[in-house]
Design a protein around this motif. Structure first.
Motif, PDB file in Angstrom:
ATOM      1  N   GLN A  13      67.314 125.857 109.396  1.00  0.00           N
ATOM      2  CA  GLN A  13      65.880 125.965 109.641  1.00  0.00           C
ATOM      3  C   GLN A  13      65.069 125.590 108.405  1.00  0.00           C
ATOM      4  N   PHE A  16      65.010 121.825 108.408  1.00  0.00           N
ATOM      5  CA  PHE A  16      64.046 121.359 109.409  1.00  0.00           C
ATOM      6  C   PHE A  16      62.616 121.460 108.887  1.00  0.00           C
ATOM      7  N   TRP A  17      62.257 122.638 108.353  1.00  0.00           N
ATOM      8  CA  TRP A  17      60.887 122.840 107.890  1.00  0.00           C
ATOM      9  C   TRP A  17      60.581 122.071 106.612  1.00  0.00           C
ATOM     10  N   ILE A  19      61.609 118.992 106.101  1.00  0.00           N
ATOM     11  CA  ILE A  19      61.214 117.678 106.615  1.00  0.00           C
ATOM     12  C   ILE A  19      59.822 117.743 107.229  1.00  0.00           C
ATOM     13  N   VAL A  20      59.579 118.797 108.003  1.00  0.00           N
ATOM     14  CA  VAL A  20      58.257 118.965 108.615  1.00  0.00           C
ATOM     15  C   VAL A  20      57.174 119.083 107.546  1.00  0.00           C
ATOM     16  N   SER A  21      57.464 119.816 106.469  1.00  0.00           N
ATOM     17  CA  SER A  21      56.483 120.011 105.396  1.00  0.00           C
ATOM     18  C   SER A  21      56.110 118.694 104.731  1.00  0.00           C
ATOM     19  N   ILE A  23      56.197 115.712 106.144  1.00  0.00           N
ATOM     20  CA  ILE A  23      55.370 114.985 107.102  1.00  0.00           C
ATOM     21  C   ILE A  23      53.951 115.551 107.129  1.00  0.00           C
ATOM     22  N   VAL A  24      53.856 116.884 107.152  1.00  0.00           N
ATOM     23  CA  VAL A  24      52.546 117.534 107.182  1.00  0.00           C
ATOM     24  C   VAL A  24      51.749 117.208 105.921  1.00  0.00           C
ATOM     25  N   TRP A  37      47.906 123.620 105.587  1.00  0.00           N
ATOM     26  CA  TRP A  37      48.902 123.385 106.632  1.00  0.00           C
ATOM     27  C   TRP A  37      50.313 123.325 106.062  1.00  0.00           C
ATOM     28  N   VAL A  38      50.443 122.895 104.827  1.00  0.00           N
ATOM     29  CA  VAL A  38      51.755 122.964 104.176  1.00  0.00           C
ATOM     30  C   VAL A  38      52.135 124.428 103.972  1.00  0.00           C
ATOM     31  N   CYS A  41      53.488 125.934 107.069  1.00  0.00           N
ATOM     32  CA  CYS A  41      54.909 125.630 107.279  1.00  0.00           C
ATOM     33  C   CYS A  41      55.783 126.632 106.521  1.00  0.00           C
ATOM     34  N   CYS A  44      55.990 129.802 108.339  1.00  0.00           N
ATOM     35  CA  CYS A  44      56.910 129.715 109.481  1.00  0.00           C
ATOM     36  C   CYS A  44      58.349 129.912 109.032  1.00  0.00           C
TER      37      CYS A  44
END
Length: 247
Positions: A13, A16-17, A19-21, A23-24, A37-38, A41, A44
């Motif tokens: 997890q 995953f986050w 990579i999402v961070s 992108i965000v 927004w970072v 993440c 989360c």
């Protein structure tokens, strides 16, 4: 076996986050200078970390002392590496001040970098202070808060020890309130041999902030001493409260 599965799940997890961070950050960078927004993440990640075990708890009180429209210098007692993760329960967008060595830790270090946290060299007090002031004022000016462990290092006995001046100098320079926060239970995340304590309770308490007027009128040394005393008393009360809940 459950602890091993938990570690594997955490690794997946966080990856995953991570990579999402990235992108965000790329998508929101032009208009989100505070990296709200970072930070979301990161919240989360920590919500999952503490939320998956059904009997593990992370509670917070004193939310009425937070004005989400303000930026603060947050001062937090430091017992464990889990303090950082536990603190994301606090509903503020903030940047950490951390020793530079943490930024080289796999996964965690890159996340801190993406998050915009402030690395300091603890071996050079003058340079560390200058970095805290310069970068701290930058983030506060962008609408984020700055979180600092005022003791400068982890407490070996769990008690709160003498505060350094950095957090209080920053608050005076930036003209913002100081938000004292205490937490307990982060040093009980493990049992023997790195086995997870599945029934652990991390309790967080947000104290009333020190006003801008009081920050401006009080010497940093006195601010540090007064805040340390308040937090020491609040931590003792919080520990007693958690102890009574277990009875």
């Amino acid at each position: 076996m459950l602890s091993i599965l938990y570690y594997l799940f955490t690794l997946l997890q966080v990856t995953f986050w991570f990579i999402v961070s990235i992108i965000v950050l790329i998508v929101t960078y032009p208009f989100d200078k505070s990296r709200y927004w970072v930070h979301w993440c990161s919240r989360c990640i920590c919500a999952t970390l503490f939320g998956v075990p059904p009997r593990m708890r992370r509670t917070i009180e004193g939310l009425e002392n937070i004005d989400k429209n303000k930026s603060y210098v947050m001062v937090i007692n430091h017992n464990s590496g889990f303090d950082i993760f536990a603190a994301y329960k606090i509903p503020l967008n903030f940047r950490w001040v951390s020793k530079k060595e943490v930024f080289y830790v796999p996964f965690m270090g890159p996340l801190l970098f993406i998050h915009g946290d402030i690395p300091i060299n603890r071996g050079n007090a003058a340079a560390a202070m200058a970095k805290v002031i310069e970068d701290g004022k930058l983030w506060l000016g962008r609408g984020a808060s700055v979180a600092i462990f005022p003791e400068g290092t982890r407490s070996k006995d769990g008690e709160i020890h003498r505060f350094k001046a950095g957090a209080f100098n920053l608050a005076k320079e930036a003209g913002v309130e100081i938000l004292p926060i205490v937490m307990t239970g982060t040093n009980n995340m493990f049992r023997k041999k790195w086995l997870i304590n599945w029934t652990n309770h991390i309790a967080i308490k947000v104290l009333k902030p020190v006003s801008v007027e009081e920050v401006a009128a009080t010497e940093s040394k006195d601010l540090a001493q007064q805040t340390q005393q308040r937090m020491t008393e609040a931590l003792a009360e919080l520990r007693e409260q958690v102890k009574n809940e277990k009875k």
